[in-house]
Design a protein around this motif. Sequence first.
Motif, PDB file in Angstrom:
ATOM      1  N   VAL A 164     -22.104  -5.158  46.533  1.00 44.25           N
ATOM      2  CA  VAL A 164     -21.201  -5.291  45.392  1.00 44.25           C
ATOM      3  C   VAL A 164     -20.259  -4.095  45.288  1.00 44.25           C
ATOM      4  O   VAL A 164     -19.054  -4.259  45.063  1.00 44.25           O
ATOM      5  CB  VAL A 164     -21.984  -5.475  44.075  1.00 44.25           C
ATOM      6  N   ARG A 165     -20.800  -2.896  45.427  1.00 43.04           N
ATOM      7  CA  ARG A 165     -19.934  -1.720  45.333  1.00 43.04           C
ATOM      8  C   ARG A 165     -18.779  -1.774  46.339  1.00 43.04           C
ATOM      9  O   ARG A 165     -17.620  -1.552  45.957  1.00 43.04           O
ATOM     10  CB  ARG A 165     -20.759  -0.442  45.517  1.00 43.04           C
ATOM     11  N   PRO A 166     -19.026  -2.084  47.622  1.00 40.16           N
ATOM     12  CA  PRO A 166     -17.890  -2.211  48.535  1.00 40.16           C
ATOM     13  C   PRO A 166     -16.892  -3.284  48.103  1.00 40.16           C
ATOM     14  O   PRO A 166     -15.679  -3.119  48.295  1.00 40.16           O
ATOM     15  CB  PRO A 166     -18.548  -2.570  49.873  1.00 40.16           C
ATOM     16  N   ALA A 167     -17.377  -4.391  47.535  1.00 41.34           N
ATOM     17  CA  ALA A 167     -16.477  -5.442  47.073  1.00 41.34           C
ATOM     18  C   ALA A 167     -15.589  -4.944  45.937  1.00 41.34           C
ATOM     19  O   ALA A 167     -14.387  -5.224  45.894  1.00 41.34           O
ATOM     20  CB  ALA A 167     -17.285  -6.666  46.626  1.00 41.34           C
ATOM     21  N   ILE A 168     -16.186  -4.197  44.999  1.00 44.03           N
ATOM     22  CA  ILE A 168     -15.403  -3.629  43.898  1.00 44.03           C
ATOM     23  C   ILE A 168     -14.347  -2.675  44.434  1.00 44.03           C
ATOM     24  O   ILE A 168     -13.176  -2.710  44.029  1.00 44.03           O
ATOM     25  CB  ILE A 168     -16.333  -2.908  42.901  1.00 44.03           C
ATOM     26  N   LEU A 224     -14.626 -10.566  39.510  1.00 41.36           N
ATOM     27  CA  LEU A 224     -15.840 -10.645  40.316  1.00 41.36           C
ATOM     28  C   LEU A 224     -16.992 -10.946  39.370  1.00 41.36           C
ATOM     29  O   LEU A 224     -17.084 -10.367  38.289  1.00 41.36           O
ATOM     30  CB  LEU A 224     -16.088  -9.314  41.043  1.00 41.36           C
ATOM     31  N   ILE A 225     -17.871 -11.861  39.774  1.00 43.99           N
ATOM     32  CA  ILE A 225     -19.060 -12.187  38.993  1.00 43.99           C
ATOM     33  C   ILE A 225     -20.289 -11.793  39.797  1.00 43.99           C
ATOM     34  O   ILE A 225     -20.373 -12.066  41.002  1.00 43.99           O
ATOM     35  CB  ILE A 225     -19.107 -13.681  38.625  1.00 43.99           C
ATOM     36  N   VAL A 226     -21.235 -11.136  39.122  1.00 47.74           N
ATOM     37  CA  VAL A 226     -22.484 -10.719  39.757  1.00 47.74           C
ATOM     38  C   VAL A 226     -23.638 -11.305  38.950  1.00 47.74           C
ATOM     39  O   VAL A 226     -23.750 -11.055  37.745  1.00 47.74           O
ATOM     40  CB  VAL A 226     -22.610  -9.180  39.814  1.00 47.74           C
TER      41      VAL A 226
END
Length: 419
Positions: free
Chosen positions: A328-332, A260-262
């Motif tokens: 982002v947290r849910p994606a992680i 994942l890229i942020v």
Amino acid sequence: MDEHLADILATVAPLEPIELQLLDAQGCVLVEDVTVPVALPPFDNSSMDGYAVRVADVSGATEEFPAVLTVIGDVAAGAGGLPEVGPGQAARIMTGAPLPPGAEAVVPVEWTDGGTGGGAATGMTAASTAPEGAGGEVRVHRAAEAGAHVRRAGSDVRAGELALEAGTVLGPPQIGLLAAIGRGTVKVRPRPRVVVLSTGSELVQPGEPLGEGQIHDSNSFALAAAARDAGALAYRVGAVADDAESLRSTIEDQLIRADLIVTTGGVSVGAYDVVKEALTADGQVDFRKLAMQPGKPQGFGAIGAEQIPLLALPGNPVSSYVSFELFVRPAIRALMGVEDLHRPRVRAVLDADKALSSPAGRRQFLRGRYDRETGAVTPVGGAGSHLIAALAHADCLLVVPEETESVEPGDELEVVLLG
């Protein structure tokens, strides 16, 4: 907001399971049920330093009329070739040592004279300096019931029982249990590798002096720390200047180590918003304006041959952090394969000096502190998306719905708990 999050979660799939060594599996999600091959403990063992005895031999023992037993040897932890305890006999035994045959209970050394012939003992003398303690006589001052101070085989878990079920996040106690039942490796979903990079020619590495018009890069540090807190392996990349080609090249270089890229910054409507410029052309990343404050400009897509998910967040510190928590947290967590994707939410009563205003049509997120005892929440700082000091003192986000333009003191509202 809800549509944007749904699009993200529909795209992000749990990572493929791999077999890892126990310590490497910490923080990962178990993908298989683990059963116990051998009972814990695997044998009856002593929970105290003392003497292994037969119950009948110490029945009625008191300090005035102690039971006098012949000591036939020592039983240490890990010992084999155990002596058999017969009538009128005792074996000196250490914590964790197997209960010798014939023995039915353990009397703590404090219930005896320790073989000294005196009063109550406070401990044992080291076997290396006083080997005679393994023989002679011991006086027992108290009776013991069968099984006293004995950990029975299987009293923790029995062979064949379920030790850990699939979906368990492996923390220190779970790692310890796996080791105790003899598992050297375990099948898990690995911790996601998250690459965080910030954009902006004005950004300077912390510790370096600031020039005119420059600020220190805080977003990449905050978001990398947040990714670790969510369970990921985070890689922070130094700030990228406002140049679309440099940004494209940097992202391409990072794809090899990213699940994942942020990115943070460069997603609005300015002439130097390079994230939007660099990633819009090929259509892989969709940039949107969400009905929320802070965090209105957002981007999401999948890039590269492996279709690595990329979330582009705003550059204001509060906007980027709030966006991380919500998207982002849910994606992680989804990459990890856990069921609980989101921070816990509670209802709380607003404790404030005046009403809070909120823009119509936007879901607003304000920083606050939540009192678990009273169920009240107090705002911290203002609504500005640059107020990073207020964010540092907050432990929750106050949620004001899109249709609400004012919240009065005493009103109840939803709160996202951050700690």
